[in-house]
Design a protein around this motif. Structure first.
Motif, PDB file in Angstrom:
ATOM      1  N   VAL A  29       0.837  -1.200   0.000  1.00  0.00           N
ATOM      2  CA  VAL A  29       0.000   0.000   0.000  1.00  0.00           C
ATOM      3  C   VAL A  29       0.871   1.249   0.000  1.00  0.00           C
ATOM      4  CG1 VAL A  29      -1.722   1.306   1.297  1.00  0.00           C
ATOM      5  CG2 VAL A  29      -1.938  -1.177   1.103  1.00  0.00           C
ATOM      6  N   ALA A  30       1.925   1.250   0.788  1.00  0.00           N
ATOM      7  CA  ALA A  30       2.826   2.408   0.827  1.00  0.00           C
ATOM      8  C   ALA A  30       3.466   2.642  -0.531  1.00  0.00           C
ATOM      9  CB  ALA A  30       3.898   2.199   1.891  1.00  0.00           C
ATOM     10  N   ASN A  31       3.859   1.560  -1.201  1.00  0.00           N
ATOM     11  CA  ASN A  31       4.469   1.692  -2.530  1.00  0.00           C
ATOM     12  C   ASN A  31       3.469   2.224  -3.548  1.00  0.00           C
ATOM     13  OD1 ASN A  31       6.892   0.728  -1.558  1.00  0.00           O
ATOM     14  ND2 ASN A  31       6.521  -1.388  -2.218  1.00  0.00           N
ATOM     15  N   LEU A  32       2.222   1.738  -3.475  1.00  0.00           N
ATOM     16  CA  LEU A  32       1.187   2.224  -4.378  1.00  0.00           C
ATOM     17  C   LEU A  32       0.913   3.704  -4.108  1.00  0.00           C
ATOM     18  CD1 LEU A  32      -1.013   1.813  -6.527  1.00  0.00           C
ATOM     19  CD2 LEU A  32      -2.525   0.995  -4.694  1.00  0.00           C
ATOM     20  N   ASP A  33       0.825   4.057  -2.843  1.00  0.00           N
ATOM     21  CA  ASP A  33       0.589   5.444  -2.452  1.00  0.00           C
ATOM     22  C   ASP A  33       1.681   6.357  -3.018  1.00  0.00           C
ATOM     23  OD1 ASP A  33      -0.209   7.760  -1.018  1.00  0.00           O
ATOM     24  OD2 ASP A  33       1.070   7.186   0.669  1.00  0.00           O
ATOM     25  N   ALA A  34       2.925   5.952  -2.869  1.00  0.00           N
ATOM     26  CA  ALA A  34       4.039   6.758  -3.374  1.00  0.00           C
ATOM     27  C   ALA A  34       4.005   6.837  -4.898  1.00  0.00           C
ATOM     28  CB  ALA A  34       5.368   6.157  -2.900  1.00  0.00           C
ATOM     29  N   PHE A  35       3.646   5.717  -5.538  1.00  0.00           N
ATOM     30  CA  PHE A  35       3.549   5.705  -6.999  1.00  0.00           C
ATOM     31  C   PHE A  35       2.480   6.690  -7.473  1.00  0.00           C
ATOM     32  CE2 PHE A  35       1.374   4.221 -10.813  1.00  0.00           C
ATOM     33  CZ  PHE A  35       2.419   4.158 -11.714  1.00  0.00           C
ATOM     34  N   ILE A  36       1.323   6.688  -6.818  1.00  0.00           N
ATOM     35  CA  ILE A  36       0.234   7.595  -7.210  1.00  0.00           C
ATOM     36  C   ILE A  36       0.689   9.043  -7.098  1.00  0.00           C
ATOM     37  CG2 ILE A  36      -2.076   8.409  -6.624  1.00  0.00           C
ATOM     38  CD1 ILE A  36      -2.654   5.518  -5.629  1.00  0.00           C
ATOM     39  N   ALA A  37       1.358   9.377  -5.992  1.00  0.00           N
ATOM     40  CA  ALA A  37       1.779  10.761  -5.764  1.00  0.00           C
ATOM     41  C   ALA A  37       2.750  11.237  -6.836  1.00  0.00           C
ATOM     42  CB  ALA A  37       2.409  10.887  -4.385  1.00  0.00           C
ATOM     43  N   ARG A  38       3.735  10.410  -7.174  1.00  0.00           N
ATOM     44  CA  ARG A  38       4.705  10.856  -8.173  1.00  0.00           C
ATOM     45  C   ARG A  38       4.139  10.789  -9.596  1.00  0.00           C
ATOM     46  NH1 ARG A  38       7.140   5.827  -6.553  1.00  0.00           N
ATOM     47  NH2 ARG A  38       7.236   4.300  -8.276  1.00  0.00           N
ATOM     48  N   THR A  39       3.241   9.844  -9.837  1.00  0.00           N
ATOM     49  CA  THR A  39       2.657   9.723 -11.172  1.00  0.00           C
ATOM     50  C   THR A  39       1.679  10.855 -11.450  1.00  0.00           C
ATOM     51  OG1 THR A  39       2.915   7.322 -11.062  1.00  0.00           O
ATOM     52  CG2 THR A  39       1.392   8.159 -12.727  1.00  0.00           C
TER      53      THR A  39
END
Length: 500
Positions: A29-39
């Motif tokens: 979830v943390a990785n997905l969250d970070a991916f969404i923010a940068r994407t």
């Protein structure tokens, strides 16, 4: 499918997305969250809201970025977005509730429920079913015929005019994505339930699912915590007018939030039950997901969808096979918004992505990362390809380049002025507008510009961030005035002559 004074607000919002469900202690979830923010930043999307559900729980529910690029105000999990064509999933689910009550049969011809319906030919009139409408197998031409709502016709009149809407293919021959088809599907279900489509969705879905911030008309965007519609215009992100399609709402007028949509995901993944309350029967949910029509892969289908995955229509959803799993998906787009809903039933996982920018592949990038995570594949798979497609999408809505040496129109603009008629679209009037021309269509006098392009060709342009100019040519009669015109998007209109 930008900034200047307010760039600071946007950057701060992108770097510090708001939380309503903690990602701490969960690496995926943390990785997905970070991916969404940068994407979000990479795709230059002002704001988005995302809901993820896994194994009966909401594992991520957050807003990112801004509601409006021109002023502060962060997106959160309760920010209202237009759902665009994800509304079709709501329409199918509401119809399914009527099926569960025994008032509607997926495969019974709709004239039994809607006796005033007349198709273009006797075969369609006699055999068209609710399944045909919800599974995009009517044969009505894809992405065509939507303008009757904007032109100002009411639901009864649109239903009447569909007898003049010529199919491109025979019934059930070739899948064709049709918004008019979903309008009719909504009317069928509503008639069986003896209420409007709006009330049907609100009472059969929103109420039992406790989706208190969801709606079926554009008025919801007046809420203080609603997103603005935004589009890329001449290389800059600007606020645009949202699409207003309330009359044919069953195809695209739904509104909701990430928090509310998480409840719909939970219901579907739990085979029709939400918080121990039965909303749909398990076999009915299975029927929605079942493949009712095969479809070709087209420009709207982004990775991981490919010739290897195939693509099919269920009822108000699409589906494909990826890494040995059936994926259920529905995407949407209107002026200033992109949306997607994705389910992996055998993994008990799903995601909703709501983004406030027109024509962006950001939702597909997030859904691809999520799917690959859930299925044990490198999450970055396909990301470069999706980003490259996104760059091409930016050019899709750009007007065609003007001819270097345009040929002269041999007639006069006055010779084109008059009232023109088409059986399906009704009347459009061409009138003088200063030194130029404009078009006014239907009872609403819905406006379009009409500008000379090259030789006898003009460009007709209706308002809206999703509208592209349509080449329009005129047939000039013996008296020197136009007998008719033909638009690439609307077809042939005949000049209505005054009787002498």
């Amino acid at each position: 499918m930008h900034r200047l004074t307010f760039v600071t607000f946007l950057i701060l919002a992108l770097l510090a997305p708001r939380h309503s469900a903690s990602a701490a202690g969960n690496d995926a979830v943390a990785n997905l969250d970070a991916f969404i923010a940068r994407t979000l930043k990479a795709y230059e999307v002002p704001g988005a809201a995302v809901a993820v559900v896994e194994n009966g729980k909401v594992t991520l529910l957050k807003g990112y970025g801004l509601r409006n690029v021109t002023k502060p105000g962060a997106v959160d999990e309760n920010t209202i977005f237009q759902l665009a064509s994800v509304t079709k999933t709501l329409t199918a689910a509401a119809a399914a509730a009527v099926v569960d009550e025994g008032k509607l049969d997926w495969d019974k011809p709709i004239f039994n429920y809607l006796p005033e319906f007349v198709g273009y030919d006797p075969y369609m009139t006699r055999w068209l079913t609710e399944r045909d409408l919800l599974a995009q197998r009517t044969g009505w031409p894809a992405f065509t015929g939507d303008q009757l709502d904007s032109f100002g016709y009411d639901r009864a009149e649109i239903l009447l005019r569909l007898r003049f809407f010529k199919p491109r293919y025979s019934l059930r021959e070739v899948a064709q994505y049709s918004n008019p088809g979903f309008f009719v599907a909504g009317e069928v279900a509503a008639r069986c339930a003896k209420q409007s489509w709006n009330d049907l969705v609100e009472q059969r879905l929103f109420k039992p699912l406790q989706m208190s911030r969801s709606g079926t008309v554009i008025k919801a965007l007046q809420d203080p915590n609603a997103t603005a519609a935004q589009a890329l215009v001449d290389g800059k992100i600007v606020v645009v007018e949202p699409s207003e399609l309330d009359v044919t709402g069953a195809a695209s007028s739904g509104t909701s939030t990430a928090a509310d949509m998480s409840k719909l995901l939970l219901m579907f993944l739990n085979k029709g039950t939400y918080k121990d309350k039965r909303v749909l029967k398990p076999e009915t949910v299975a029927e929605i997901f079942k493949r009712s029509m095969v479809s070709a892969i087209d420009f709207t289908d982004l990775p991981p969808i490919s010739d290897k995955t195939g693509f099919y229509y269920g009822l108000g959803v699409g589906s494909y096979d990826y890494a040995g799993h059936q994926i259920i998906e529905k995407g949407g787009a209107l002026a200033g918004v992109r949306t997607t809903l994705v389910l992996v039933p055998d993994k008990n996982a799903g995601i909703v992505v709501l983004a406030n920018l027109n024509l962006t592949a950001f939702p597909e990038a997030v859904r691809a990362y999520f799917l690959n995570q859930v299925l044990g594949i490198d999450p970055e798979t396909d990301q470069k390809q999706i980003f490259d497609i996104n760059q091409k999408l930016k050019k899709l809505m750009a007007p065609p380049p003007a001819p270097k040496n345009p040929g002269k129109f041999n007639g006069t603009l006055q010779s084109l002025v008059g009232i023109y008629e088409n059986d399906y679209y009704g009347r459009c009037e061409i009138v003088q507008d200063g030194a130029g021309l404009k078009v006014q269509c239907g009872p609403a006098k819905y406006p379009a510009t009409l500008k000379h392009w090259n030789n006898g060709a003009f460009m007709m342009q209706f308002p809206g961030a999703t509208q592209t100019p349509s080449v329009t040519t005129f047939m000039i009669g013996e008296d020197g005035t136009a007998d008719s015109f033909e638009s690439e998007s609307l077809g042939v209109f005949t000049h209505v002559r005054e009787k002498k």
